[in-house]
Scaffold this motif. Structure first.
Motif, PDB file in Angstrom:
ATOM      1  N   GLY A  11      -1.416  -6.808  16.883  1.00 51.29           N
ATOM      2  CA  GLY A  11      -0.991  -7.942  16.059  1.00 51.29           C
ATOM      3  C   GLY A  11      -2.067  -8.507  15.149  1.00 51.29           C
ATOM      4  N   VAL A  12      -1.843  -9.714  14.694  1.00 51.53           N
ATOM      5  CA  VAL A  12      -2.710 -10.337  13.690  1.00 51.53           C
ATOM      6  C   VAL A  12      -4.145 -10.469  14.170  1.00 51.53           C
ATOM      7  CG1 VAL A  12      -3.088 -12.422  12.314  1.00 51.53           C
ATOM      8  CG2 VAL A  12      -0.762 -11.590  12.719  1.00 51.53           C
ATOM      9  N   THR A  13      -4.348 -10.767  15.444  1.00 50.53           N
ATOM     10  CA  THR A  13      -5.703 -10.953  15.977  1.00 50.53           C
ATOM     11  C   THR A  13      -6.236  -9.698  16.665  1.00 50.53           C
ATOM     12  OG1 THR A  13      -4.837 -11.784  18.086  1.00 50.53           O
ATOM     13  CG2 THR A  13      -5.285 -13.407  16.348  1.00 50.53           C
ATOM     14  N   GLY A  14      -5.508  -8.586  16.554  1.00 53.29           N
ATOM     15  CA  GLY A  14      -5.885  -7.379  17.276  1.00 53.29           C
ATOM     16  C   GLY A  14      -6.742  -6.416  16.471  1.00 53.29           C
ATOM     17  N   VAL A  15      -6.912  -5.241  17.020  1.00 49.93           N
ATOM     18  CA  VAL A  15      -7.712  -4.213  16.368  1.00 49.93           C
ATOM     19  C   VAL A  15      -6.935  -3.642  15.188  1.00 49.93           C
ATOM     20  CG1 VAL A  15      -8.921  -3.647  18.508  1.00 49.93           C
ATOM     21  CG2 VAL A  15      -6.856  -2.386  17.913  1.00 49.93           C
ATOM     22  N   ARG A  16      -7.658  -3.209  14.146  1.00 50.58           N
ATOM     23  CA  ARG A  16      -7.010  -2.721  12.925  1.00 50.58           C
ATOM     24  C   ARG A  16      -7.683  -1.456  12.422  1.00 50.58           C
ATOM     25  NH1 ARG A  16      -7.693  -8.201  11.994  1.00 50.58           N
ATOM     26  NH2 ARG A  16      -9.356  -7.836  10.483  1.00 50.58           N
ATOM     27  N   ASP A  17      -6.922  -0.667  11.660  1.00 50.03           N
ATOM     28  CA  ASP A  17      -7.497   0.515  11.034  1.00 50.03           C
ATOM     29  C   ASP A  17      -8.172   0.112   9.720  1.00 50.03           C
ATOM     30  OD1 ASP A  17      -5.520   0.251   9.093  1.00 50.03           O
ATOM     31  OD2 ASP A  17      -4.298   1.894   9.854  1.00 50.03           O
ATOM     32  N   LEU A  18      -8.673   1.101   8.974  1.00 48.59           N
ATOM     33  CA  LEU A  18      -9.438   0.810   7.765  1.00 48.59           C
ATOM     34  C   LEU A  18      -8.568   0.324   6.602  1.00 48.59           C
ATOM     35  CD1 LEU A  18     -12.075   3.695   7.814  1.00 48.59           C
ATOM     36  CD2 LEU A  18     -12.384   1.291   8.415  1.00 48.59           C
ATOM     37  N   ALA A  19      -7.251   0.407   6.768  1.00 49.15           N
ATOM     38  CA  ALA A  19      -6.354  -0.151   5.748  1.00 49.15           C
ATOM     39  C   ALA A  19      -5.833  -1.517   6.155  1.00 49.15           C
ATOM     40  CB  ALA A  19      -5.190   0.802   5.503  1.00 49.15           C
ATOM     41  N   GLY A  20      -6.294  -2.028   7.288  1.00 50.26           N
ATOM     42  CA  GLY A  20      -5.875  -3.338   7.748  1.00 50.26           C
ATOM     43  C   GLY A  20      -4.629  -3.337   8.602  1.00 50.26           C
ATOM     44  N   ASN A  21      -4.115  -2.154   8.952  1.00 48.20           N
ATOM     45  CA  ASN A  21      -2.940  -2.076   9.811  1.00 48.20           C
ATOM     46  C   ASN A  21      -3.324  -2.337  11.259  1.00 48.20           C
ATOM     47  OD1 ASN A  21      -1.105  -1.131   7.670  1.00 48.20           O
ATOM     48  ND2 ASN A  21      -2.334   0.748   7.762  1.00 48.20           N
ATOM     49  N   ALA A  22      -2.599  -3.243  11.915  1.00 49.59           N
ATOM     50  CA  ALA A  22      -2.898  -3.596  13.300  1.00 49.59           C
ATOM     51  C   ALA A  22      -2.205  -2.644  14.268  1.00 49.59           C
ATOM     52  CB  ALA A  22      -2.454  -5.025  13.583  1.00 49.59           C
ATOM     53  N   LEU A  23      -2.777  -2.533  15.447  1.00 46.52           N
ATOM     54  CA  LEU A  23      -2.137  -1.792  16.528  1.00 46.52           C
ATOM     55  C   LEU A  23      -0.731  -2.351  16.732  1.00 46.52           C
ATOM     56  CD1 LEU A  23      -3.147   0.420  18.584  1.00 46.52           C
ATOM     57  CD2 LEU A  23      -3.561  -1.468  20.178  1.00 46.52           C
ATOM     58  N   ALA A  24       0.261  -1.469  16.872  1.00 49.41           N
ATOM     59  CA  ALA A  24       1.653  -1.913  16.911  1.00 49.41           C
ATOM     60  C   ALA A  24       1.991  -2.706  18.164  1.00 49.41           C
ATOM     61  CB  ALA A  24       2.584  -0.714  16.784  1.00 49.41           C
ATOM     62  N   ALA A  25       1.399  -2.336  19.307  1.00 53.56           N
ATOM     63  CA  ALA A  25       1.691  -3.024  20.576  1.00 53.56           C
ATOM     64  C   ALA A  25       0.447  -3.016  21.443  1.00 53.56           C
ATOM     65  CB  ALA A  25       2.847  -2.340  21.300  1.00 53.56           C
ATOM     66  N   ASP A  26       0.317  -4.029  22.284  1.00 55.02           N
ATOM     67  CA  ASP A  26      -0.837  -4.083  23.184  1.00 55.02           C
ATOM     68  C   ASP A  26      -0.916  -2.800  24.022  1.00 55.02           C
ATOM     69  OD1 ASP A  26      -1.216  -6.600  22.222  1.00 55.02           O
ATOM     70  OD2 ASP A  26      -0.916  -7.642  24.117  1.00 55.02           O
ATOM     71  N   GLN A  27      -2.126  -2.301  24.205  1.00 49.94           N
ATOM     72  CA  GLN A  27      -2.362  -1.162  25.095  1.00 49.94           C
ATOM     73  C   GLN A  27      -2.892  -1.718  26.414  1.00 49.94           C
ATOM     74  OE1 GLN A  27      -1.857   2.187  24.233  1.00 49.94           O
ATOM     75  NE2 GLN A  27      -2.264   2.714  26.367  1.00 49.94           N
ATOM     76  N   VAL A  28      -2.140  -1.517  27.491  1.00 49.58           N
ATOM     77  CA  VAL A  28      -2.510  -2.083  28.791  1.00 49.58           C
ATOM     78  C   VAL A  28      -2.496  -0.966  29.832  1.00 49.58           C
ATOM     79  CG1 VAL A  28      -1.969  -3.798  30.559  1.00 49.58           C
ATOM     80  CG2 VAL A  28      -1.450  -4.281  28.146  1.00 49.58           C
ATOM     81  N   TRP A  29      -3.578  -0.866  30.615  1.00 44.63           N
ATOM     82  CA  TRP A  29      -3.619   0.122  31.694  1.00 44.63           C
ATOM     83  C   TRP A  29      -4.480  -0.399  32.847  1.00 44.63           C
ATOM     84  CZ3 TRP A  29      -6.710   0.241  27.484  1.00 44.63           C
ATOM     85  CH2 TRP A  29      -8.040   0.635  27.623  1.00 44.63           C
ATOM     86  N   GLY A  30      -4.279   0.162  34.028  1.00 44.37           N
ATOM     87  CA  GLY A  30      -4.986  -0.322  35.204  1.00 44.37           C
ATOM     88  C   GLY A  30      -5.730   0.772  35.941  1.00 44.37           C
ATOM     89  N   PHE A  31      -6.712   0.358  36.735  1.00 44.16           N
ATOM     90  CA  PHE A  31      -7.488   1.296  37.564  1.00 44.16           C
ATOM     91  C   PHE A  31      -8.053   0.527  38.752  1.00 44.16           C
ATOM     92  CE2 PHE A  31     -10.346  -0.539  34.461  1.00 44.16           C
ATOM     93  CZ  PHE A  31     -11.495  -0.839  35.180  1.00 44.16           C
ATOM     94  N   THR A  32      -8.456   1.259  39.777  1.00 52.24           N
ATOM     95  CA  THR A  32      -9.040   0.647  40.969  1.00 52.24           C
ATOM     96  C   THR A  32     -10.391   1.286  41.244  1.00 52.24           C
ATOM     97  OG1 THR A  32      -6.842   0.297  41.897  1.00 52.24           O
ATOM     98  CG2 THR A  32      -8.709   0.143  43.417  1.00 52.24           C
ATOM     99  N   THR A  33     -11.388   0.478  41.498  1.00 48.42           N
ATOM    100  CA  THR A  33     -12.725   1.000  41.752  1.00 48.42           C
ATOM    101  C   THR A  33     -12.865   1.524  43.173  1.00 48.42           C
ATOM    102  OG1 THR A  33     -13.435  -1.243  42.280  1.00 48.42           O
ATOM    103  CG2 THR A  33     -13.880  -0.451  40.047  1.00 48.42           C
ATOM    104  N   GLY A  34     -13.864   2.407  43.332  1.00 51.86           N
ATOM    105  CA  GLY A  34     -14.267   2.853  44.655  1.00 51.86           C
ATOM    106  C   GLY A  34     -15.472   2.049  45.101  1.00 51.86           C
ATOM    107  N   THR A  35     -16.442   2.726  45.693  1.00 48.83           N
ATOM    108  CA  THR A  35     -17.635   2.027  46.177  1.00 48.83           C
ATOM    109  C   THR A  35     -18.939   2.628  45.650  1.00 48.83           C
ATOM    110  OG1 THR A  35     -17.677   3.411  48.170  1.00 48.83           O
ATOM    111  CG2 THR A  35     -16.479   1.314  48.301  1.00 48.83           C
ATOM    112  N   ALA A  36     -18.871   3.748  44.919  1.00 45.22           N
ATOM    113  CA  ALA A  36     -20.094   4.453  44.495  1.00 45.22           C
ATOM    114  C   ALA A  36     -20.412   4.176  43.030  1.00 45.22           C
ATOM    115  CB  ALA A  36     -19.933   5.949  44.719  1.00 45.22           C
ATOM    116  N   PRO A  37     -21.697   4.109  42.688  1.00 44.78           N
ATOM    117  CA  PRO A  37     -22.080   3.991  41.277  1.00 44.78           C
ATOM    118  C   PRO A  37     -21.860   5.321  40.551  1.00 44.78           C
ATOM    119  CG  PRO A  37     -24.027   4.255  42.624  1.00 44.78           C
ATOM    120  CD  PRO A  37     -22.876   4.131  43.581  1.00 44.78           C
TER     121      PRO A  37
END
Length: 522
Positions: free
Chosen positions: A258-284
């Protein structure tokens, strides 16, 4: 007090506190059993004399049908001085109309090493018109080195110049996210993992910030930094906590549209939020090794020198040895020539550091000695990492490997049966460490092989710890920092094929030999 200590004591005499500490070290530190220097190290700054270059432009040089509402960008090989990137050092002109200047503003994203020219009016780039973009030598890196351009023709000497032709229409297509890392739903993620997303097209780096790319746990924002790698079109989020993300915790990553989101070099914004999840383990995660002062060297020949046997050798960065300068053959830097002949000409874009006689000095020898000590430290750190798997029984050709430590069970690694591909899986900070107790061979005679980087992999994060010697055959394409006590040989005398190493060739004891080799500093 030995000559090394005497030299630096004379220069620290004006600073009593530093002098006292230094003399104490010289008097009671003992000698390093490997390098023969006092039993402590003195960090001697290596002067940065390497000129920056432009590594990527959007649009590309010679591009046609370029959308007429696009921004123009240039990505540099190193961090630049922001004040030197302006509408006087970065200009665009309408070549079809005889060089009429295009009105616009210039910005610089330090996180992306990218300068952007934004036309004042959308669609100001007239259709089917040839334009010329120029970045002059007024653009400098943080050390004040002027841009090394792609033209030597006056009055544009030192400038990077490219042209492109626009189309009759603008870009109205919204960018998309092609892939994310880690994948949605991934469990056991290592704690210091970089969270990243790869876009479908070049993006406006200034819009990719912590405001519109963040990570939360239970709705609470994680403190972090965001960067954008223009060549791979990868945006990355890194937590600022040195310990990484909290262990055994569920996280959600979000890139805003949207208006406050990431945009390409022509000013077009990402069409929809990109949301994803993950779970950490215990090791670096596996971390990159700190090369310290040796990082500035493209080639280092231990105590035995560096030899070039060809007319098309170029070394990005510095070149050095703890041997006398007479053992540097077939090279020149901006200041001196080292035993070049018409058949052996090698360009060093940085500086050459070696021991007396002239042009070697006590200072240049001290710099080389420090670099060798730092390379040895890095080698020992690589060797001390917990061993990993050997997926090809020593033969890496034909494999696609994720980031990890890989250890040769038989003591040697080879990339000879095919190319090796390193897949970062969208993590621009992914690290590969290859441990071999004996040798490393890349390619066969007349059969070049390549090490390929995909999905955000970076040559600066690839390390080869080789117990004896490394050999890269003619025409091959290699990546990563190679540290080998018995030296590194790249190609064979008499071969005309160009061999490329994006990384470093470091011999701890023996020499480095290059034949028609291009070394690109990562």
């Amino acid at each position: 007090m030995n000559q090394f200590c005497s030299f630096f004591t004379s220069r620290l005499g004006l600073v009593p506190a530093l002098l006292a500490a230094f003399v104490a070290g010289c008097g009671g530190g003992g000698l390093d059993p490997i390098l023969g220097s006092p039993g402590f190290t003195v960090a001697i700054p290596v002067t940065d004399t390497t000129r920056p270059t432009v590594t990527l432009t959007v649009p590309a040089a010679g591009a046609t049908l370029v959308p007429n509402n696009t921004m123009i960008t240039a990505t540099f090989s190193e961090d630049m001085a922001p004040a030197s990137i302006s509408d006087t050092s970065f200009t665009v002109v309408n070549t079809t109309l005889g060089g009429t200047p295009v009105a616009g503003t210039v910005s610089y994203s330090a996180a992306a090493r990218t300068a952007t020219f934004t036309p004042t009016t959308p669609a100001t780039l007239a259709s089917t018109t040839l334009f010329t973009a120029t970045i002059t030598a007024a653009a400098t890196d943080l050390a004040g080195n002027a841009l090394a351009g792609n033209t030597a023709v006056l009055p544009a000497a030192g400038s990077h110049v490219w042209t492109f032709t626009t189309s009759a229409v603008g870009d109205t297509t919204a960018p998309t996210v092609l892939s994310v890392s880690p994948l949605d739903g991934t469990a056991g993620v290592c704690l210091t993992r970089v969270i990243s997303a790869t876009f479908s097209e070049p993006m406006d780096a200034s819009t990719i910030t912590t405001t519109n790319f963040g990570v939360t746990a239970g709705g609470v924002a994680v403190a972090g930094t965001v960067s954008y790698d223009a060549p791979s079109r990868v945006a990355s989020f890194s937590t600022t906590d040195v310990a990484g993300f909290a262990p055994s915790t569920a996280f959600v990553a979000t890139i805003v549209s949207g208006v406050t989101g990431v945009r390409d070099l022509a000013g077009n914004a990402l069409a929809a939020d990109q949301v994803w999840g993950f779970t950490t383990g215990t090791a670096p995660c596996v971390s990159a090794v700190n090369l310290r002062t040796s990082a500035s060297f493209g080639a280092f020949g231990g105590g035995a020198g560096v030899t070039n046997q060809g007319v098309n050798t170029v070394v990005g960065g510095d070149l050095g040895t703890t041997a006398a300068c007479t053992l540097i053959t077939g090279f020149h830097d901006a200041a001196n020539v080292y035993t070049e002949t018409p058949l052996n000409i090698g360009v060093v874009n940085g500086s050459i550091y070696c021991g007396p006689p002239a042009p070697g000095t006590t200072t240049t020898l001290a710099i080389a000695t420090q670099a060798r000590a730092d390379a040895l430290t890095a080698y020992n750190e690589l060797a001390a990492m917990p061993p990993g798997s050997d997926p090809g029984a020593g033969e890496l050709g034909g494999l696609v490997l994720p980031p990890a430590v890989y250890t040769s069970a038989g003591g040697t690694f080879a990339v000879t049966s095919g190319n090796l591909t390193l897949d970062a899986q969208g993590d621009a900070n992914a690290v590969w460490v290859f441990q071999s107790a004996a040798a490393l061979t890349v390619g066969l005679s007349a059969t070049p092989r390549s090490v390929l980087l995909i999905n955000g992999a970076q040559a600066r994060n690839v390390f080869w710890q080789v117990g004896s010697a490394a050999r890269i055959e003619d025409g091959s394409t290699m990546v990563g920092t190679i540290i080998a006590p018995a030296g590194v040989t790249i190609s064979t005398a008499g071969q005309l094929a160009q061999t490329t190493l994006t990384g470093r060739a470091i011999g701890l004891t023996a020499s480095v030999t290059l034949v028609n080799t291009t070394i690109v500093a990562p």
